[in-house]
Design an enzyme around this catalytic site. Sequence first.
Site, PDB file in Angstrom:
ATOM      1  N   SER A  19    -101.745  18.368 -26.093  1.00 44.97           N
ATOM      2  CA  SER A  19    -103.163  18.472 -25.756  1.00 44.97           C
ATOM      3  C   SER A  19    -103.702  19.720 -26.422  1.00 44.97           C
ATOM      4  O   SER A  19    -102.948  20.583 -26.860  1.00 44.97           O
ATOM      5  CB  SER A  19    -103.352  18.569 -24.238  1.00 44.97           C
ATOM      6  OG  SER A  19    -102.820  19.799 -23.739  1.00 44.97           O
ATOM      7  N   LEU A  64     -99.430  22.239 -22.958  1.00 43.79           N
ATOM      8  CA  LEU A  64    -100.704  22.728 -22.433  1.00 43.79           C
ATOM      9  C   LEU A  64    -100.995  24.079 -23.071  1.00 43.79           C
ATOM     10  O   LEU A  64    -100.137  24.966 -23.061  1.00 43.79           O
ATOM     11  CB  LEU A  64    -100.643  22.860 -20.911  1.00 43.79           C
ATOM     12  CG  LEU A  64    -101.877  23.459 -20.221  1.00 43.79           C
ATOM     13  CD1 LEU A  64    -103.100  22.577 -20.444  1.00 43.79           C
ATOM     14  CD2 LEU A  64    -101.610  23.646 -18.734  1.00 43.79           C
ATOM     15  N   ILE A  69     -95.733  25.494 -23.178  1.00 47.73           N
ATOM     16  CA  ILE A  69     -96.966  26.258 -23.242  1.00 47.73           C
ATOM     17  C   ILE A  69     -97.302  26.485 -24.713  1.00 47.73           C
ATOM     18  O   ILE A  69     -96.489  27.001 -25.479  1.00 47.73           O
ATOM     19  CB  ILE A  69     -96.832  27.614 -22.513  1.00 47.73           C
ATOM     20  CG1 ILE A  69     -96.484  27.401 -21.036  1.00 47.73           C
ATOM     21  CG2 ILE A  69     -98.119  28.407 -22.662  1.00 47.73           C
ATOM     22  CD1 ILE A  69     -97.540  26.683 -20.224  1.00 47.73           C
ATOM     23  N   LYS A  70     -98.523  26.121 -25.092  1.00 50.45           N
ATOM     24  CA  LYS A  70     -98.949  26.290 -26.488  1.00 50.45           C
ATOM     25  C   LYS A  70     -99.528  27.683 -26.688  1.00 50.45           C
ATOM     26  O   LYS A  70    -100.453  28.099 -25.977  1.00 50.45           O
ATOM     27  CB  LYS A  70     -99.993  25.229 -26.852  1.00 50.45           C
ATOM     28  CG  LYS A  70     -99.431  23.821 -26.890  1.00 50.45           C
ATOM     29  CD  LYS A  70    -100.480  22.801 -27.279  1.00 50.45           C
ATOM     30  CE  LYS A  70    -100.733  22.776 -28.762  1.00 50.45           C
ATOM     31  NZ  LYS A  70    -101.618  21.634 -29.141  1.00 50.45           N
ATOM     32  N   ILE A  71     -98.979  28.376 -27.658  1.00 50.49           N
ATOM     33  CA  ILE A  71     -99.421  29.728 -28.010  1.00 50.49           C
ATOM     34  C   ILE A  71     -99.702  29.736 -29.515  1.00 50.49           C
ATOM     35  O   ILE A  71     -98.869  29.283 -30.302  1.00 50.49           O
ATOM     36  CB  ILE A  71     -98.336  30.771 -27.673  1.00 50.49           C
ATOM     37  CG1 ILE A  71     -98.065  30.798 -26.163  1.00 50.49           C
ATOM     38  CG2 ILE A  71     -98.732  32.160 -28.170  1.00 50.49           C
ATOM     39  CD1 ILE A  71     -96.927  31.705 -25.753  1.00 50.49           C
TER      40      ILE A  71
END
Length: 375
Positions: free
Chosen positions: A43, A109, A140-142
């Site tokens: 996403s 996310l 977790i998207k960074i």
Amino acid sequence: MGRLNDLAAQGQAVWLDFVDRKFLAAGGLQKLVDEDGLTGVTSNPSIFEKAMGHGDAYDAELAEFDKAHPDASTMARYEHLAIQDIQAAADTLRPVYDRLEAKDGYVSLEVSPYLAADTDATIAEAAKLWAEVDRANLMIKIPGTPQGVPAIAATIDAGINVNVTLLFSLDAYKAVALAYVSGLEKRAGRGEPIDRIASVASFFVSRIDTRIDDTIDARVAADDAESDALKAVRGKVAIANAKLAYAWYEAFIASDRWQALAAKGAMPQRLLWASTGTKNPDYPDTLYLDTLIGKDTVNTVPPKTLDAFRDHGTAAETLTADVDGARHTLAETERLGLDLNGVTDTLVEEGVHSFAKAFDDLLGAIAAKHPEAVG
């Protein structure tokens, strides 16, 4: 078994670059898992903006939340909705995660795009989202910005899975790959387990060709003396860039440094091909799937491109083919003054800005559904 299932035989996972409440509720994700062998979901703020900002799919849930939390901020309202969707997707993918022993089955996310230049705030946001979603198969998207690199290392060190996003250049990819390793080494140094920590490095593809091709077309239209050489690299730069990133990956996982971690159960950080929908109608609609198939990689695909590959894609190992040709393409790109480094730097900046703009629009749309809400 169809073409998408055949990609697994080549060692490549297929993820869906889309999430939407109606789609999840109707069993659309489960169908892709069952029929096409899909093993992940991504996403981003743009996807959530389209899902939440338009239509009424989220209105009833939002009204219930507002009734229970009348003083909640717009950000809190967004996070409530997003976390529910991410949890639902994670639960659908949990059997995949269990079957593959944490090697796949992930949903991603993104941290707030407003934090892209703030390392400490990104680390804190990653930890908060990880705790709130509370699913082992979350990533977790960074963003892979200079400020994101130490945040990636710290987040991995904390035992949180990471999807590094907005990678365009080989140098940026190398930096985040080493950040992943650094995080694992710190955990291992404390005697903590590293065998179920996963990461992908999302390497964006089509946007590079779009930008480079525009420059090529303008120069050819102006009767540039190098027109033939320019035409020869048109539509090839992004794929060549990706192939050299994978060549570096293969060399790195054979290194003593990585093998020491692998001996402790560490999983390699897979390259994930992002922005794989074809923007140029002159090119095949499956171009960025057909040409980037290889072992231990992921291709995250928008629904339209997924349908196209299912219909007429070609599942064969192509990522390691003609790497020398890829080197030649990038050498020509440099010789011709197409400034790939400048293009990739600009695309990172534009990507951060684009996600922040989508987030602005998303929060605005949510706020409009409850004008009295706190900002």
